[in-house]
Design a protein around this motif. Sequence first.
Motif, PDB file in Angstrom:
ATOM      1  N   LEU A   1      29.251  35.652  26.534  1.00  0.00           N
ATOM      2  CA  LEU A   1      28.821  35.789  27.919  1.00  0.00           C
ATOM      3  C   LEU A   1      29.041  37.227  28.380  1.00  0.00           C
ATOM      4  O   LEU A   1      30.140  37.764  28.251  1.00  0.00           O
ATOM      5  N   PHE A   2      27.988  37.838  28.908  1.00  0.00           N
ATOM      6  CA  PHE A   2      28.060  39.201  29.437  1.00  0.00           C
ATOM      7  C   PHE A   2      27.361  39.237  30.784  1.00  0.00           C
ATOM      8  O   PHE A   2      26.163  39.481  30.877  1.00  0.00           O
ATOM      9  N   SER A   3      28.098  38.955  31.841  1.00  0.00           N
ATOM     10  CA  SER A   3      27.523  39.019  33.178  1.00  0.00           C
ATOM     11  C   SER A   3      27.225  40.476  33.536  1.00  0.00           C
ATOM     12  O   SER A   3      27.944  41.387  33.097  1.00  0.00           O
ATOM     13  N   PRO A   4      26.190  40.724  34.327  1.00  0.00           N
ATOM     14  CA  PRO A   4      25.786  42.111  34.611  1.00  0.00           C
ATOM     15  C   PRO A   4      26.766  42.881  35.488  1.00  0.00           C
ATOM     16  O   PRO A   4      26.814  44.108  35.436  1.00  0.00           O
ATOM     17  N   ASP A   5      27.562  42.164  36.298  1.00  0.00           N
ATOM     18  CA  ASP A   5      28.491  42.836  37.209  1.00  0.00           C
ATOM     19  C   ASP A   5      29.925  42.782  36.694  1.00  0.00           C
ATOM     20  O   ASP A   5      30.330  41.814  36.056  1.00  0.00           O
ATOM     21  N   VAL A   6      30.677  43.829  36.975  1.00  0.00           N
ATOM     22  CA  VAL A   6      32.096  43.872  36.634  1.00  0.00           C
ATOM     23  C   VAL A   6      32.840  42.836  37.477  1.00  0.00           C
ATOM     24  O   VAL A   6      32.569  42.675  38.671  1.00  0.00           O
ATOM     25  N   TYR A   7      33.772  42.133  36.843  1.00  0.00           N
ATOM     26  CA  TYR A   7      34.548  41.111  37.543  1.00  0.00           C
ATOM     27  C   TYR A   7      35.427  41.751  38.619  1.00  0.00           C
ATOM     28  O   TYR A   7      36.144  42.723  38.365  1.00  0.00           O
ATOM     29  N   LEU A   8      35.369  41.216  39.825  1.00  0.00           N
ATOM     30  CA  LEU A   8      36.215  41.650  40.924  1.00  0.00           C
ATOM     31  C   LEU A   8      37.049  40.462  41.374  1.00  0.00           C
ATOM     32  O   LEU A   8      36.515  39.452  41.832  1.00  0.00           O
ATOM     33  N   GLN A   9      38.346  40.573  41.209  1.00  0.00           N
ATOM     34  CA  GLN A   9      39.247  39.466  41.528  1.00  0.00           C
ATOM     35  C   GLN A   9      39.108  39.047  42.984  1.00  0.00           C
ATOM     36  O   GLN A   9      38.956  39.883  43.888  1.00  0.00           O
ATOM     37  N   SER A  10      39.170  37.738  43.214  1.00  0.00           N
ATOM     38  CA  SER A  10      39.179  37.245  44.596  1.00  0.00           C
ATOM     39  C   SER A  10      40.418  36.379  44.784  1.00  0.00           C
ATOM     40  O   SER A  10      41.516  36.903  44.921  1.00  0.00           O
ATOM     41  N   SER A  11      40.270  35.065  44.719  1.00  0.00           N
ATOM     42  CA  SER A  11      41.418  34.190  44.981  1.00  0.00           C
ATOM     43  C   SER A  11      41.906  33.450  43.739  1.00  0.00           C
ATOM     44  O   SER A  11      42.674  32.496  43.847  1.00  0.00           O
ATOM     45  N   GLU A  12      41.463  33.884  42.547  1.00  0.00           N
ATOM     46  CA  GLU A  12      41.876  33.199  41.319  1.00  0.00           C
ATOM     47  C   GLU A  12      43.394  33.303  41.122  1.00  0.00           C
ATOM     48  O   GLU A  12      43.993  34.354  41.356  1.00  0.00           O
ATOM     49  N   GLU A  13      43.978  32.231  40.676  1.00  0.00           N
ATOM     50  CA  GLU A  13      45.426  32.218  40.434  1.00  0.00           C
ATOM     51  C   GLU A  13      45.722  32.833  39.074  1.00  0.00           C
ATOM     52  O   GLU A  13      45.075  32.541  38.078  1.00  0.00           O
ATOM     53  N   ARG A  14      46.725  33.701  39.054  1.00  0.00           N
ATOM     54  CA  ARG A  14      47.127  34.370  37.814  1.00  0.00           C
ATOM     55  C   ARG A  14      48.420  33.768  37.286  1.00  0.00           C
ATOM     56  O   ARG A  14      49.191  33.163  38.020  1.00  0.00           O
ATOM     57  N   VAL A  15      48.662  33.990  36.004  1.00  0.00           N
ATOM     58  CA  VAL A  15      49.965  33.699  35.407  1.00  0.00           C
ATOM     59  C   VAL A  15      50.635  35.045  35.162  1.00  0.00           C
ATOM     60  O   VAL A  15      50.241  35.796  34.262  1.00  0.00           O
ATOM     61  N   ILE A  16      51.611  35.392  36.009  1.00  0.00           N
ATOM     62  CA  ILE A  16      52.285  36.682  35.889  1.00  0.00           C
ATOM     63  C   ILE A  16      53.140  36.696  34.624  1.00  0.00           C
ATOM     64  O   ILE A  16      53.894  35.757  34.361  1.00  0.00           O
ATOM     65  N   THR A  17      53.017  37.761  33.854  1.00  0.00           N
ATOM     66  CA  THR A  17      53.753  37.861  32.594  1.00  0.00           C
ATOM     67  C   THR A  17      54.805  38.962  32.667  1.00  0.00           C
ATOM     68  O   THR A  17      54.645  39.950  33.378  1.00  0.00           O
TER      69      THR A  17
END
Length: 434
Positions: free
Chosen positions: A114-130
């Motif tokens: 998968l190669f979406s045309p736009d660069v991913y810009l974080q919004s409200s996705e939950e992260r796992v802090i490492t």
Amino acid sequence: MKLHLISLGCNKNLVDSEIMLGRLKMYEITQDPAQADVIIVNTCGFIASAKEESIRTILEIADVKKDGSTLVVTGCLMQRYRDELMRELPEVDLFTGVGDYDKIDEILLKKQNLFSPDVYLQSSEERVITGSNYHAYIKISEGCNQQCSFCAIPTFKGKLKSRSLENIVDEVKNLVKKGFYDFSFLSQDSSSYMRDLGEKKGLIKLIKEIEKIDGVKSARILYLYPSTTDDELVECIINSKVFHNYFDMPIQHISENMLKIMRRGSSEARIIQLLTKMRNAPNSFLRTGIIVGHPGENEDDFDRLCEFLSEFKFDRISAFAYSKEEDTKAYDMVQIPTKIISNRLSKIEKVLKKAIDDSFANMLERECVVSLEGESSEGKMFYGAKLDIWDKDIDGEILINESEISDLKIGARYICKITQVQGQTLLGTIIKEA
């Protein structure tokens, strides 16, 4: 099902990796790639050495992965050299670029590139802090509007795109609820935050909003750009009760000639004016980065750089040999021979070492706030601690060899007295809770 993830390159990449981990919570994390059912390599494609590390890592992982496991390659290198890598790396099962970190679960489920045309810009996705139970990196934008002669980032990351202020504030509030209290805000060009939205004081607005959040005890801004950093922003940081006087501004060079060739957008006088204002701030910490051997750098330019770095008291300096990169203005310029670049780098590294030695020596006998990291890089004989003002992992480590408190807690803040300086290592004693 077990997952092994390797995040290469900068801490901006690390945030993207943590987004992927947030989408893949159903997997058990393993540190052994040979045991993993899914292996993800988040690559860096910034300069030649980073590209080589990424390719080497992919091939090494491919050699040890078990039968039936899925190897996914993503990130900047993949975005930049998509067609070439897909052709040259049959060992890889799935490919994706920099636009689909939040779709990694879908990519694995459908087993489709998968190669979406736009660069991913974080919004409200939950992260796992490492890597920490108290510190988190917060990415505030993607892409870059600058036109530096040596940098290809805009060609594969695109123009500046800023996250909404509300979104960033919500993320920090949620992390504070989970016990995090120390934050590093970063992007390709943090001082341009919200300029794509017509707001020139975006970073100042961000600082003032973060200051309102109960539970944020410590914060810093990474990657200021000289031409978009003004006196008002510096003063805002200096006056903040939450943000440290931590100034991370890669100048790349100081010679007027080289600043023009490198298309940095600021004069030598203006850069020195900004740096002096930063240096004069109470308890300030200055980090910068430079490039040695860029096309057009003559001996006078290099001597001026050495002279400036010897005179101006930086706390940390990162020096890089110029890397010839496709799709940059410098690519077609007359290149400086590798041997000359190597010689210059060796010479300037001596200047850098003295600057760092002086910075560490100034810490002796000081009492300061630290966060306890856990086992030190030297092993179980010491705890490792991070000075409150320092960024995590890049500015150093304090080895705790004594404590007046018996029940030390990982992630807690303490007052530490620096008792010894051994080269570029500090040793300290915990005195009391902060």
